[in-house]
Design a protein around this motif. Structure first.
Motif, PDB file in Angstrom:
ATOM      1  N   LEU A  32       0.565  -1.160  -0.167  1.00 55.57           N
ATOM      2  CA  LEU A  32       0.132  -0.066  -0.204  1.00 55.57           C
ATOM      3  C   LEU A  32       0.822   1.433   0.023  1.00 55.57           C
ATOM      4  CD1 LEU A  32      -2.751  -0.919   2.466  1.00 55.57           C
ATOM      5  CD2 LEU A  32      -2.880  -0.942  -0.043  1.00 55.57           C
ATOM      6  N   ASP A  33       2.024   1.087   0.514  1.00 60.58           N
ATOM      7  CA  ASP A  33       2.855   2.285   0.598  1.00 60.58           C
ATOM      8  C   ASP A  33       3.768   2.498  -0.587  1.00 60.58           C
ATOM      9  OD1 ASP A  33       4.564   0.148   0.887  1.00 60.58           O
ATOM     10  OD2 ASP A  33       5.604   1.237   2.601  1.00 60.58           O
ATOM     11  N   GLY A  34       3.672   1.626  -1.631  1.00 61.82           N
ATOM     12  CA  GLY A  34       4.300   1.562  -2.956  1.00 61.82           C
ATOM     13  C   GLY A  34       5.380   0.918  -3.136  1.00 61.82           C
ATOM     14  N   VAL A  35       5.994   0.057  -2.189  1.00 67.48           N
ATOM     15  CA  VAL A  35       7.458  -0.564  -2.196  1.00 67.48           C
ATOM     16  C   VAL A  35       7.208  -1.550  -1.072  1.00 67.48           C
ATOM     17  CG1 VAL A  35       8.338   0.951  -0.217  1.00 67.48           C
ATOM     18  CG2 VAL A  35       9.733  -0.145  -1.944  1.00 67.48           C
ATOM     19  N   ILE A  36       7.909  -2.725  -1.623  1.00 70.11           N
ATOM     20  CA  ILE A  36       8.235  -3.708  -0.724  1.00 70.11           C
ATOM     21  C   ILE A  36       9.565  -3.645  -0.333  1.00 70.11           C
ATOM     22  CG2 ILE A  36       8.315  -6.434  -0.689  1.00 70.11           C
ATOM     23  CD1 ILE A  36       6.613  -6.420  -3.179  1.00 70.11           C
ATOM     24  N   SER A  37       9.862  -3.221   0.809  1.00 67.78           N
ATOM     25  CA  SER A  37      11.105  -2.746   1.307  1.00 67.78           C
ATOM     26  C   SER A  37      11.990  -4.108   2.127  1.00 67.78           C
ATOM     27  CB  SER A  37      10.735  -2.069   2.809  1.00 67.78           C
ATOM     28  OG  SER A  37      10.351  -2.743   3.796  1.00 67.78           O
ATOM     29  N   ILE A  78      11.609  -3.041  -3.630  1.00 70.51           N
ATOM     30  CA  ILE A  78      10.811  -3.228  -5.013  1.00 70.51           C
ATOM     31  C   ILE A  78       9.770  -2.128  -5.087  1.00 70.51           C
ATOM     32  CG2 ILE A  78       9.885  -4.762  -6.554  1.00 70.51           C
ATOM     33  CD1 ILE A  78      11.119  -7.014  -5.453  1.00 70.51           C
ATOM     34  N   PRO A  79       9.833  -1.371  -6.142  1.00 73.19           N
ATOM     35  CA  PRO A  79       8.570  -0.555  -6.005  1.00 73.19           C
ATOM     36  C   PRO A  79       7.501  -1.236  -6.699  1.00 73.19           C
ATOM     37  CG  PRO A  79      10.516   0.422  -6.962  1.00 73.19           C
ATOM     38  CD  PRO A  79      10.779  -0.845  -6.679  1.00 73.19           C
ATOM     39  N   VAL A  80       6.304  -0.941  -6.244  1.00 72.49           N
ATOM     40  CA  VAL A  80       4.957  -1.510  -6.714  1.00 72.49           C
ATOM     41  C   VAL A  80       4.118  -0.356  -7.213  1.00 72.49           C
ATOM     42  CG1 VAL A  80       2.679  -2.940  -5.891  1.00 72.49           C
ATOM     43  CG2 VAL A  80       5.084  -3.243  -4.712  1.00 72.49           C
ATOM     44  N   SER A  81       3.711  -0.572  -8.517  1.00 74.35           N
ATOM     45  CA  SER A  81       2.656   0.437  -9.168  1.00 74.35           C
ATOM     46  C   SER A  81       1.498   0.497  -8.633  1.00 74.35           C
ATOM     47  CB  SER A  81       2.866   0.287 -10.644  1.00 74.35           C
ATOM     48  OG  SER A  81       1.925  -0.987 -10.878  1.00 74.35           O
ATOM     49  N   SER A  82       0.571   1.594  -8.623  1.00 74.63           N
ATOM     50  CA  SER A  82      -0.476   1.902  -8.085  1.00 74.63           C
ATOM     51  C   SER A  82      -1.437   1.088  -8.968  1.00 74.63           C
ATOM     52  CB  SER A  82      -0.889   3.367  -8.383  1.00 74.63           C
ATOM     53  OG  SER A  82      -1.012   3.407  -9.832  1.00 74.63           O
ATOM     54  N   ALA A  83      -1.328   0.555 -10.223  1.00 74.84           N
ATOM     55  CA  ALA A  83      -2.176  -0.381 -10.738  1.00 74.84           C
ATOM     56  C   ALA A  83      -2.236  -1.894 -10.229  1.00 74.84           C
ATOM     57  CB  ALA A  83      -1.740  -0.333 -12.610  1.00 74.84           C
ATOM     58  N   ALA A  84      -0.877  -2.022 -10.089  1.00 77.96           N
ATOM     59  CA  ALA A  84      -0.785  -3.585  -9.379  1.00 77.96           C
ATOM     60  C   ALA A  84      -1.724  -3.390  -7.944  1.00 77.96           C
ATOM     61  CB  ALA A  84       0.876  -3.898  -9.001  1.00 77.96           C
ATOM     62  N   VAL A  85      -1.586  -2.529  -7.236  1.00 77.51           N
ATOM     63  CA  VAL A  85      -2.002  -2.418  -5.771  1.00 77.51           C
ATOM     64  C   VAL A  85      -3.528  -2.374  -6.158  1.00 77.51           C
ATOM     65  CG1 VAL A  85      -2.493  -0.959  -3.669  1.00 77.51           C
ATOM     66  CG2 VAL A  85      -0.168  -1.390  -4.728  1.00 77.51           C
ATOM     67  N   SER A  86      -4.103  -1.544  -7.022  1.00 76.62           N
ATOM     68  CA  SER A  86      -5.548  -1.376  -7.099  1.00 76.62           C
ATOM     69  C   SER A  86      -6.102  -2.446  -7.873  1.00 76.62           C
ATOM     70  CB  SER A  86      -5.901  -0.127  -7.820  1.00 76.62           C
ATOM     71  OG  SER A  86      -5.126  -0.196  -9.245  1.00 76.62           O
TER      72      SER A  86
END
Length: 380
Positions: A121-126, A277-285
């Motif tokens: 949700l914060d846009g990254v897998i730390s 790893i950055p996660v795009s908003s499209a993948a999250v939504s």
């Protein structure tokens, strides 16, 4: 479109078919030699082996600074594993689901899918998120093997205690024969893994080159072309397992592979890269919630008599085709996207939900009816 890329795809498919055959044959024999069930082998050895292509592609994508491909590969592979591979395997032959899988492994797969959505949700897998995911997979693997060994030893210990004395009359020749068979089984497993990795690498390389030439985005390529290519080892392994009568290995392979994909294939690169790893908003939504929904949908299916029936497999395949159709329409910004989305949201998905609930209630009713019938027939 290069003819060489087409040749890579064909050669990759051939290697995948051979690799799946060798891996299942070796893993089945190995499970009998070691004394653990084929389900546990599917959850551990086979799932890790068939997830090797996903791990290689994800690590490569992270270091090439293509996070969309890395996340899309894992999420797309998990969706394909449940909807397409389990669906196709169930169409070949209804799949047996053990109680242990339903009570422990399936809920863990759902929990890890939900956890992936939360940490994204914060846009990254730390790196910390990656470490946690890795620890969960290690703990699951250890617990699975320990529990299986305990269950296997209990009947053997009971038999040994009733015989009165230890069975010392086993010859050295008898002890050496299983060792030789174990070596052959391990060779088949290693050869199968090598063929699966090589085949998927060839296929993914050819398919990505073709998709890139057509102007498809990296996220969509990861969710479709790469995800299908790296999931072909699971497909070949599961169908081969079903065909050879190892139906619990087929289910264990998929569930274990999904757990491994989230915990290791995403967790290890996030830990290695340090920056995450950055996660795009499209993948999250959209895509990660679809993966979670597919995982949740497997729970009531597995509870219906502990069998994934052919109609349930057909339903899963249909849902995957609908999801893929949406991705293609969205990527091409086709005019039919709005109408397609409306039909899926307001008609198809509610119909699927009602069907699952109705059939689950019906089969549970039949099962309870059989229990009552058995109870009434027992002498008092």
């Amino acid at each position: 479109m290069d003819i060489l890329d087409v040749g890579r795809i064909i050669a990759g498919l051939v290697l995948l078919i051979l690799g799946g055959e060798f891996l299942v044959r070796g893993a089945s024999a190995l499970s009998r030699r070691v004394g653990i069930s084929s389900l546990v082998v599917g959850l551990t050895v086979v799932s890790a082996a068939t997830s090797a292509p996903e791990l290689a592609v994800t690590i490569g994508a992270v270091f090439r600074d293509e996070p969309g491909l890395a996340v899309g590969n894992v999420v797309g592979s998990n969706i394909i594993n449940i909807l397409l591979i389990l669906g196709l395997s169930a169409l070949v032959l209804p799949l047996v689901v053990t109680r242990g899988l339903v009570r422990f492994d399936l809920p863990l797969m759902v929990a890890m899918s939900a956890g992936l959505l939360l940490i994204s949700l914060d846009g990254v897998i730390s790196a910390v998120d990656g470490l946690i995911l890795l620890c969960v997979v290690v703990a699951h693997t250890v617990m699975t093997i320990v529990i299986s060994r305990r269950r296997t030893r209990s009947p053997a210990d009971a038999a040994g205690s009733t015989s009165g004395s230890p069975t010392k009359d086993v010859t050295d020749e008898d002890e050496e024969s299983p060792a030789a068979s174990t070596g052959k089984s391990l060779l088949l497993v290693v050869l199968g893994i090598a063929l699966l990795v090589g085949g998927s690498t060839l296929l993914v390389e050819g398919a990505v080159n073709i998709a890139t030439t057509l102007g498809v985005s990296s996220l969509v390529i990861g969710l479709t072309v790469v995800a299908i290519g790296t999931s072909l080892p699971e497909l070949m392994t599961s169908i081969t397992a079903v065909r050879r009568g190892e139906r619990d290995m087929a289910v264990g392979n998929i569930v274990g592979s999904n757990i491994f994909n989230i915990g290791v294939v995403l967790g290890l690169p996030a830990l290695i890269s340090l920056e995450g790893i950055p996660v795009s908003s499209a993948a999250v939504s959209l895509d990660i919630p679809v993966m979670l929904a597919a995982s949740i949908a497997l729970l009531p299916v597995a509870f219906t008599g502990f069998v994934i029936a052919r109609w349930e497999g057909a339903l899963f395949v249909g849902l995957y085709l609908a999801y893929t159709g949406y991705l293609i329409l969205a990527a091409s910004e086709h005019d039919a996207l709005e109408g397609f989305t409306a039909v899926m949201v307001w008609f198809v998905l509610p119909l699927v939900a009602v069907t699952l609930i109705a059939f689950t209630s019906y089969e549970n009713g039949l099962r309870n009816g059989r229990k009552d019938l058995v109870t009434t027939k027992r002498p008092s």
